[in-house]
Design a protein around this motif. Structure first.
Motif, mmCIF file in Angstrom:
data_model
loop_
_atom_site.group_PDB
_atom_site.id
_atom_site.type_symbol
_atom_site.label_atom_id
_atom_site.label_comp_id
_atom_site.label_asym_id
_atom_site.label_seq_id
_atom_site.Cartn_x
_atom_site.Cartn_y
_atom_site.Cartn_z
ATOM 1 N N HIS A 1 0.821 -1.223 0.000
ATOM 2 C CA HIS A 1 0.000 0.000 0.000
ATOM 3 C C HIS A 1 0.849 1.265 0.000
ATOM 4 O O HIS A 1 1.972 1.297 0.509
ATOM 5 C CB HIS A 1 -1.012 -0.014 1.147
ATOM 6 N N SER B 1 4.522 0.509 1.864
ATOM 7 C CA SER B 1 4.610 -0.782 2.514
ATOM 8 C C SER B 1 5.178 -1.802 1.551
ATOM 9 O O SER B 1 5.066 -1.656 0.328
ATOM 10 C CB SER B 1 3.197 -1.151 2.969
ATOM 11 N N ASP C 1 5.796 -1.630 7.061
ATOM 12 C CA ASP C 1 5.286 -0.287 6.805
ATOM 13 C C ASP C 1 6.420 0.698 7.007
ATOM 14 O O ASP C 1 7.160 0.613 7.999
ATOM 15 C CB ASP C 1 4.135 0.052 7.766
ATOM 16 N N HIS D 1 5.337 -8.143 6.163
ATOM 17 C CA HIS D 1 4.660 -6.870 5.899
ATOM 18 C C HIS D 1 5.419 -5.789 6.644
ATOM 19 O O HIS D 1 5.503 -5.820 7.859
ATOM 20 C CB HIS D 1 3.205 -6.961 6.386
HETATM 21 FE FE LIG Z 1 0.675 -1.830 6.260
#
Ligand SMILES: [Fe+2]
Length: 345
Positions: free
Chosen positions: A265, A302, A320, A318
Motif C-alpha cells: 500500500h 509498505s 510499513d 509486511h
Molecule cells: Fe501496512
C-alpha cells in the motif's frame, strides 16, 4: 501516563456513536493474551451503556514461534480464526466486532465483513487512543484524499533525499482509514487517519530513499543511515546502504519469500494528533506504531501483500515505512509538498 476510566469510557462512547451503534445490536469484543484490560473493561461498559448486547470472545494467540518480532503486525497469514468455524459464526452474527486482539487481514476477516458485520481494531495503549479519539472532521479530510486517489491514474513521489517513485493506479480501490466504522461491512482502525491504495500489479518503478529519521515498522526504529530501494516491475529488487539497509535486508530474507519485496500500500498521513517523534518515547513492546503510520504529511508505503485490496499476493512479511519530507502528486498535482499536506490541491 495512566488514563482514568471515566474519560476512556466517554471516548469509547464517542467512537461507538460515530460507528452508529444502536440499542439492541450485538457487539462482540475479540480478545487475546495481549489485550489491554482497561481497554476491554471500558469498551464493555461503553457498549452496554448504549444498550448493546455485549459478548467477549477470547482466542489463543498464534504465530509467536514463527515471528522474529513481538509486534502483532509483523507476521501475517494464519490467524486464530483459521479453521475456527464456531468463532467465525459468532462474529458473523454480530453487528460490530471490537478487535482488541489484532485479527489482521485474512480470508476469514474478509468473509465476516461481507456479511455486513463491522470490525474496529483498537490495540494501541489507552493514552494513545485517548489522544487520537476520531472525529467527523477526520473522516471528511481522509475521504476527500481517498476520492482524489480513486480518480487518479498515477501517484508520483519525490524527495530531496533522492526518492523518485512512479506508481500507476486504477486496479485497486482507494481506502480511507479514519478511526470508526459507520457503514455495514466496514473495517477501520482507531487510531488512524490516512488514505491509501495499491499500485497496479507489477507497475511501481523508480527509487525510494528511506532517509535518516524515517521509520521502519515492525522494527519500530528511526533509520540511522539512508536505505535505497531500487524498484522495478512492482518489486524492490535492491536494498542498498549501510547498517540500516543490512538490518532490513536480513529481516526480510528470513521470510524466504520473493513476494515480501513487492510494493504494497501507498498513501499519506492526515492525522495532526499523530506525531513523528512519539516512537522515540515508547518501549517497543508498548505500541504498534500508529503515530508513525498516521502523522500528517508522511508518505506511507509498505512492502508485502496486496490481498487485502483484492489482489492475489499473500506473504507473511509486511513492512510499513513512513517517510518524511516527500512530495506526493496525483496525475501531476501535488497533494503533499515536502511533507506538508495541501488540502486544497
Ligand atoms: Fe501496512
Amino acid at each position: 501516563m495512566a488514563i482514568s476510566d471515566y474519560p476512556f469510557i466517554e471516548a469509547w462512547r464517542q467512537v461507538l456513536t460515530l460507528s452508529r451503534l444502536e440499542a439492541g445490536q450485538t457487539v462482540t469484543i475479540l480478545t487475546s493474551a495481549s489485550t489491554h484490560p482497561q481497554t476491554l473493561s471500558c469498551a464493555t461498559i461503553a457498549a452496554q451503556s448504549l444498550g448493546a448486547i455485549v459478548n467477549r470472545l477470547d482466542l489463543p494467540p498464534v504465530n509467536g514461534e514463527k515471528a522474529l518480532s513481538r509486534d502483532a503486525l509483523a507476521y501475517l497469514g494464519t490467524t486464530p480464526l483459521t479453521g475456527n468455524h464456531a468463532a467465525i459464526a459468532a462474529l458473523k452474527a454480530s453487528d460490530l466486532v471490537l478487535d482488541l486482539m489484532t485479527l489482521l487481514f485474512s480470508p476469514e476477516q474478509h468473509e465476516i465483513l461481507q456479511t455486513g458485520t463491522k470490525i474496529l481494531l483498537a490495540v494501541e495503549p489507552p493514552e494513545v487512543l485517548m489522544r487520537m479519539v476520531p472525529t467527523p472532521e477526520d473522516k471528511t479530510r481522509v475521504t476527500a484524499a481517498a476520492a482524489r486517489i480513486q480518480a487518479a491514474r498515477e501517484m508520483r513521489v519525490r524527495s530531496a533525499a533522492g526518492t523518485d517513485l512512479r506508481c500507476p493506479l486504477g486496479e485497486f480501490p482507494a481506502i480511507s482509514e479514519y478511526g470508526f466504522v459507520d457503514e455495514p461491512g466496514r473495517w477501520d482502525h482507531w487510531p488512524s487517519g490516512f488514505a491509501l491504495t495499491w499500485p497496479n500489479e507489477g507497475g511501481a518503478s523508480g527509487r525510494i530513499v528511506i532517509d535518516r529519521g524515517d521509520i521502519l515498522l515492525p522494527q519500530k526504529c528511526y533509520v540511522d543511515d539512508p536505505i535505497t530501494l531500487t524498484v522495478e516491475n512492482g518489486y524492490a529488487v535492491r536494498i542498498e546502504g549501510g547498517l540500516s539497509a543490512s538490518l532490513l535486508d536480513d529481516y526480510m530474507a528470513s521470510f524466504d519469500d520473493p513476494e515480501a519485496y513487492a510494493i504494497s500500500h501507498i498513501g499519506w498521513g492526515l492525522q495532526p494528533r499523530a506525531r513523528w517523534s512519539t516512537l522515540g518515547l515508547y518501549d517497543r513492546e508498548a505500541t504498534i506504531g500508529m503515530d508513525a503510520r498516521a502523522f500528517e504529511g508522511n508518505f506511507l508505503f509498505s512492502l508485502g501483500p496486496n490481498n487485502e485490496a483484492g489482489g492475489s499476493r499473500t506473504t507473511a512479511c509486511h513492512i510499513d515505512i513512513p517517510l518524511r519530507r516527500c512530495t506526493v502528486s496525483l496525475d501531476g498535482r501535488d497533494m503533499v509538498a515536502d511533507g506538508k499536506v495541501l488540502d486544497q490541491a
